[in-house]
Each structure stands twice: as structure tokens, then as C-alpha cells.
Design a protein around this motif. Sequence first.
Motif, short mmCIF file in Angstrom:
data_model
loop_
_atom_site.label_atom_id
_atom_site.label_comp_id
_atom_site.label_asym_id
_atom_site.label_seq_id
_atom_site.Cartn_x
_atom_site.Cartn_y
_atom_site.Cartn_z
N GLU A 45 64.33 -7.15 75.14
CA GLU A 45 65.60 -7.39 75.15
C GLU A 45 66.45 -7.08 73.92
O GLU A 45 67.65 -7.41 73.83
N ASN A 46 65.83 -6.34 72.95
CA ASN A 46 66.62 -5.95 71.66
C ASN A 46 67.38 -4.93 71.93
O ASN A 46 67.25 -3.92 72.69
N PRO A 47 68.33 -4.91 71.05
CA PRO A 47 69.33 -3.57 71.13
C PRO A 47 68.64 -2.31 70.62
O PRO A 47 67.86 -2.42 69.54
N ILE A 48 69.21 -1.35 71.09
CA ILE A 48 68.83 -0.06 70.53
C ILE A 48 70.26 0.69 70.47
O ILE A 48 71.13 0.90 71.15
N GLU A 49 70.37 1.43 68.92
CA GLU A 49 71.49 1.94 68.68
C GLU A 49 71.70 3.52 68.96
O GLU A 49 70.60 4.09 68.80
N TRP A 50 73.06 4.09 68.90
CA TRP A 50 73.16 5.37 68.84
C TRP A 50 74.61 5.78 68.54
O TRP A 50 75.41 4.74 68.54
N SER A 51 74.73 7.01 68.18
CA SER A 51 76.10 7.39 67.55
C SER A 51 76.32 8.87 68.28
O SER A 51 75.50 9.57 68.08
N ALA A 52 77.53 9.08 68.41
CA ALA A 52 77.94 10.53 68.75
C ALA A 52 77.77 11.59 67.52
O ALA A 52 78.27 11.02 66.41
N ALA A 53 77.58 12.70 67.78
CA ALA A 53 77.56 13.70 66.70
C ALA A 53 78.98 13.84 66.10
O ALA A 53 79.15 13.84 64.85
N ALA A 54 79.99 13.62 66.94
CA ALA A 54 81.56 13.80 66.53
C ALA A 54 81.95 12.44 65.65
O ALA A 54 82.89 12.47 64.96
N ARG A 55 81.28 11.31 65.82
CA ARG A 55 81.60 10.08 65.27
C ARG A 55 80.25 9.42 64.84
O ARG A 55 80.17 8.38 65.01
N PRO A 56 79.78 10.05 63.66
CA PRO A 56 78.31 9.62 63.29
C PRO A 56 78.56 8.23 62.62
O PRO A 56 77.40 7.45 62.56
N ASP A 57 79.75 7.59 62.27
CA ASP A 57 79.62 6.16 61.62
C ASP A 57 80.13 5.12 62.70
O ASP A 57 80.22 4.04 62.48
N ASP A 58 80.36 5.50 64.01
CA ASP A 58 80.74 4.73 65.22
C ASP A 58 79.55 4.50 65.93
O ASP A 58 79.31 4.92 66.93
N TRP A 59 78.80 3.29 65.62
CA TRP A 59 77.63 3.19 66.12
C TRP A 59 77.81 2.24 67.46
O TRP A 59 78.61 1.33 67.51
N HIS A 60 76.93 2.52 68.58
CA HIS A 60 77.01 1.58 69.87
C HIS A 60 75.53 1.09 70.07
O HIS A 60 74.56 1.71 69.60
N SER A 61 75.32 0.25 70.95
CA SER A 61 74.12 -0.28 71.28
C SER A 61 74.03 -0.38 72.61
O SER A 61 74.98 -0.58 73.44
N TRP A 62 72.71 -0.41 73.20
CA TRP A 62 72.33 -0.82 74.70
C TRP A 62 71.20 -1.78 74.51
O TRP A 62 70.35 -1.62 73.61
N ARG A 63 71.12 -2.44 75.80
CA ARG A 63 69.87 -3.40 76.09
C ARG A 63 69.41 -3.03 77.40
O ARG A 63 70.42 -2.65 78.16
#
Length: 140
Positions: free
Chosen positions: A48-66
Motif C-alpha cells: 500500500e506504499n506510494p511510488i513516485e514519478w515525475s515527467a521529464a518536462a517537469r522534473p520537480d513536479d512529483w506525483h505518486s500512485w498506490r
Amino acid sequence: MATLTWNPRGPLRPYIDHFWWGRRDAPCSQHEHMLPTGAPYLIVALHENPIEWSAAARPDDWHSWRRGVFHGPQSTYYQSGHKPAGIVMGVAFRPGVAGDLLGVPLSALLDQHVPLDALWGARGRLLQERLAGSGDPPGG
């Protein structure tokens, strides 16, 4: 990280390049550049832990999914972020066929990372729960 890979035979072969299963015994704080392959992936976390990613165009804009995510075909790299300990499995689809299987035009998923719940609703959650309860594969 321990990883197993299976290549399907029979009727799945035209649609799926391979299945994979991986177990990380300790969290990983390193970021990775995930290179584009043109192929979509369905990834299911059996924790259930989050996993993070960010797009190449916005490397400081992190998102997560579970629980699960569908990575549409990518036209550029993206970054994967901190990864928790636990088991993750996935399906690597052959280019061009995942849209038919998912019931979504593949063009709508280009450069997208869609949570499994958003894609399949309660069915996505049920899939994750069943896979999480299935145990390790032989040799895992």
C-alpha cells in the motif's frame, strides 16, 4: 531487487511481451530515468506504499500512485522516485495492442500514468487485492 520474468505462450503472446515480478527487501531512495520504449505497462504494487514519478518536462513536479498504475506509451523519459520495500509486478504489452485490451484508445494514454482505480474502478482494486494475496511465484 530480485526479479523474475515470464514470456507468455499461446493466445496472450500477440498482446503481451512479458510478465514480471520483483521484490525489493529495503527501500530505495535513488531516482532513475525510465527510458521510453513505445510500449505500455500495467504495474501493480502488492503493498500500500506510494511510488513516485515525475515527467521529464517537469522534473520537480512529483506525483505518486498506490496499488497500481498504467504507464501509457512514453515519448520521452520520466523519473521514478523513491521506491518502498515490497513486491511489484507488471505486464509489458506489445506496442499498439493495449488499448483494445483495456477498452481505452491508446492515443489517450500517450505519456500518461493512470492509476489503476481511475482506469478500472473497483475492478482495479479487486485485481490488486487478489494479486497481493496470491503469494510468491515459484522460484520467487
